[in-house]
Design a protein around this motif. Structure first.
Motif, mmCIF file in Angstrom:
data_model
loop_
_atom_site.group_PDB
_atom_site.id
_atom_site.type_symbol
_atom_site.label_atom_id
_atom_site.label_comp_id
_atom_site.label_asym_id
_atom_site.label_seq_id
_atom_site.Cartn_x
_atom_site.Cartn_y
_atom_site.Cartn_z
ATOM 1 N N THR A 21 -105.952 26.198 49.318
ATOM 2 C CA THR A 21 -105.781 27.062 48.050
ATOM 3 C C THR A 21 -104.513 27.832 48.099
ATOM 4 O O THR A 21 -104.545 28.547 47.167
ATOM 5 C CB THR A 21 -106.979 27.841 47.662
ATOM 6 O OG1 THR A 21 -107.212 28.793 48.639
ATOM 7 C CG2 THR A 21 -108.310 26.992 47.785
ATOM 8 N N CYS A 22 -103.685 27.723 49.114
ATOM 9 C CA CYS A 22 -102.861 28.765 49.355
ATOM 10 C C CYS A 22 -101.274 28.214 48.891
ATOM 11 O O CYS A 22 -101.499 26.897 48.889
ATOM 12 C CB CYS A 22 -102.614 29.296 50.917
ATOM 13 S SG CYS A 22 -103.997 30.225 51.296
ATOM 14 N N ALA A 45 -107.376 31.506 48.120
ATOM 15 C CA ALA A 45 -107.351 32.030 46.732
ATOM 16 C C ALA A 45 -108.957 32.516 46.601
ATOM 17 O O ALA A 45 -110.043 32.103 47.126
ATOM 18 C CB ALA A 45 -107.200 31.003 45.813
ATOM 19 N N ARG A 46 -109.182 33.669 45.774
ATOM 20 C CA ARG A 46 -110.330 33.994 45.237
ATOM 21 C C ARG A 46 -110.498 34.275 43.987
ATOM 22 O O ARG A 46 -109.393 34.631 43.321
ATOM 23 C CB ARG A 46 -110.744 35.296 46.265
ATOM 24 C CG ARG A 46 -110.111 36.509 45.911
ATOM 25 C CD ARG A 46 -110.616 37.672 46.558
ATOM 26 N NE ARG A 46 -110.560 37.642 48.059
ATOM 27 C CZ ARG A 46 -109.711 38.314 48.786
ATOM 28 N NH1 ARG A 46 -109.196 39.356 48.412
ATOM 29 N NH2 ARG A 46 -109.678 38.459 50.114
ATOM 30 N N GLN A 51 -112.927 39.215 43.901
ATOM 31 C CA GLN A 51 -112.077 40.446 43.917
ATOM 32 C C GLN A 51 -112.984 41.744 43.685
ATOM 33 O O GLN A 51 -112.903 42.535 44.408
ATOM 34 C CB GLN A 51 -110.920 40.217 43.408
ATOM 35 C CG GLN A 51 -109.911 41.216 43.719
ATOM 36 C CD GLN A 51 -109.357 41.296 44.765
ATOM 37 O OE1 GLN A 51 -109.157 40.098 45.745
ATOM 38 N NE2 GLN A 51 -109.134 42.506 45.604
ATOM 39 N N LYS A 70 -103.160 39.554 45.815
ATOM 40 C CA LYS A 70 -102.199 38.143 46.013
ATOM 41 C C LYS A 70 -103.109 36.988 46.077
ATOM 42 O O LYS A 70 -102.991 35.694 46.115
ATOM 43 C CB LYS A 70 -101.174 38.245 46.981
ATOM 44 C CG LYS A 70 -100.250 39.249 46.592
ATOM 45 C CD LYS A 70 -99.187 39.107 47.450
ATOM 46 C CE LYS A 70 -97.994 40.247 46.925
ATOM 47 N NZ LYS A 70 -96.653 39.796 47.055
ATOM 48 N N HIS A 71 -104.397 37.286 46.448
ATOM 49 C CA HIS A 71 -105.372 36.137 46.612
ATOM 50 C C HIS A 71 -105.779 35.661 45.171
ATOM 51 O O HIS A 71 -106.510 34.458 45.169
ATOM 52 C CB HIS A 71 -106.701 36.527 47.342
ATOM 53 C CG HIS A 71 -106.581 36.962 48.618
ATOM 54 N ND1 HIS A 71 -106.431 35.796 49.741
ATOM 55 C CD2 HIS A 71 -106.489 38.066 49.572
ATOM 56 C CE1 HIS A 71 -106.349 36.415 51.033
ATOM 57 N NE2 HIS A 71 -106.169 37.754 50.818
ATOM 58 N N ASN A 72 -105.534 36.292 44.190
ATOM 59 C CA ASN A 72 -106.212 35.858 42.804
ATOM 60 C C ASN A 72 -105.236 34.942 42.296
ATOM 61 O O ASN A 72 -105.464 34.721 41.024
ATOM 62 C CB ASN A 72 -106.394 37.105 41.888
ATOM 63 C CG ASN A 72 -107.547 38.054 42.472
ATOM 64 O OD1 ASN A 72 -107.125 39.322 42.491
ATOM 65 N ND2 ASN A 72 -108.678 37.475 42.970
ATOM 66 N N HIS A 73 -104.107 34.678 42.762
ATOM 67 C CA HIS A 73 -103.050 33.460 42.149
ATOM 68 C C HIS A 73 -103.661 32.193 42.646
ATOM 69 O O HIS A 73 -104.363 32.086 43.700
ATOM 70 C CB HIS A 73 -101.676 33.917 42.659
ATOM 71 C CG HIS A 73 -100.877 35.318 42.458
ATOM 72 N ND1 HIS A 73 -100.401 35.062 40.993
ATOM 73 C CD2 HIS A 73 -101.337 36.554 42.618
ATOM 74 C CE1 HIS A 73 -99.974 36.412 40.897
ATOM 75 N NE2 HIS A 73 -100.741 37.123 41.726
ATOM 76 N N SER A 76 -102.856 30.626 46.172
ATOM 77 C CA SER A 76 -102.984 32.001 46.553
ATOM 78 C C SER A 76 -101.570 32.401 47.189
ATOM 79 O O SER A 76 -101.039 31.556 48.030
ATOM 80 C CB SER A 76 -103.988 32.051 47.644
ATOM 81 O OG SER A 76 -104.151 33.560 48.227
ATOM 82 N N GLU A 135 -99.657 38.347 53.249
ATOM 83 C CA GLU A 135 -99.096 37.820 52.077
ATOM 84 C C GLU A 135 -97.649 37.614 52.028
ATOM 85 O O GLU A 135 -96.574 38.217 52.831
ATOM 86 C CB GLU A 135 -99.469 38.931 51.197
ATOM 87 C CG GLU A 135 -98.763 40.221 51.199
ATOM 88 C CD GLU A 135 -99.324 41.179 50.314
ATOM 89 O OE1 GLU A 135 -100.512 41.439 49.930
ATOM 90 O OE2 GLU A 135 -98.478 41.954 49.922
#
Length: 144
Positions: A21-22, A45-46, A51, A70-73, A76, A135
Motif C-alpha cells: 500500500t506504500c 496506508a491507513r 487515523q 502521510k499514511h493517509n495518502h 502511503s 516517511e
C-alpha cells in the motif's frame, strides 16, 4: 574457511500486503532493508477513520481531519516497521530506523524518522516518539 551464508528474510503475507500500500520508494527501501535484517511491516496506508482512532488513543499527533498523516495518502508516503520480533523498546526502533535511513541515503531516497523528527540525534523524551515510523521527504503535496 568460508562462513555460512546468512539466510535472507522475507516478508510475511500480512507484511507484504501492508507494504504494497506504500509508495514505490518505500517498497524498494523496505525490500532492501529486509535483505540485511529481519523486519515486519506494521502499517502502510491507513484510512481516515483509522487515523482518527490513533489520534484519539494518543498514538498520533495528526487527527485525520485538520491534518492528515502521510499514511493517509494512496499510496502511503509513510511506513511503520519493526525489527522482528516486535518489542516496544526505544533503542531497537532507533537502531532500526537509522539503519533504514542509511540504506535510504545510499539509494537516494530522502526520509524522516519518527524517532528523531528533526534529525538532531537528541532523542528528546519530550518530543513525540513514533519509533516505527519512517516517511518520505519531498514526495508530498502542500497538505501533508
Amino acid at each position: 574457511m568460508s562462513s555460512p551464508e546468512r539466510q535472507m528474510s522475507e516478508f510475511s503475507k500480512a507484511s507484504r500486503g501492508r507494504l504494497d500500500t506504500c509508495h514505490p520508494d518505500l517498497i524498494r527501501l523496505m525490500e532492501e532493508v529486509i535483505r540485511h535484517v529481519d523486519i515486519t511491516i506494521l502499517c502502510g496506508a491507513r484510512s481516515v477513520e483509522e487515523q482518527k482512532e490513533l489520534y484519539r488513543q494518543g498514538k498520533s499527533k495528526l487527527d485525520g481531519v485538520n491534518k492528515m498523516s502521510k499514511h493517509n495518502h494512496v499510496p502511503s508516503l509513510a511506513v511503520d516497521f519493526s525489527p522482528w520480533k516486535v518489542r516496544w523498546e526505544r533503542e531497537r526502533f532507533i537502531a532500526a530506523a537509522y539503519f533504514a535511513k542509511g540504506i535510504a541515503s545510499q539509494m537516494g531516497i530522502k526520509v524522516r524518522l519518527g524517532c528523531d523528527w528533526n534529525a538532531d540525534l537528541s532523542f528528546d523524551k519530550s518530543e513525540f516518539f513514533d519509533g516505527p515510523h519512517i516517511e518520505l521527504v519531498g514526495v508530498e503535496d502542500d497538505d501533508t
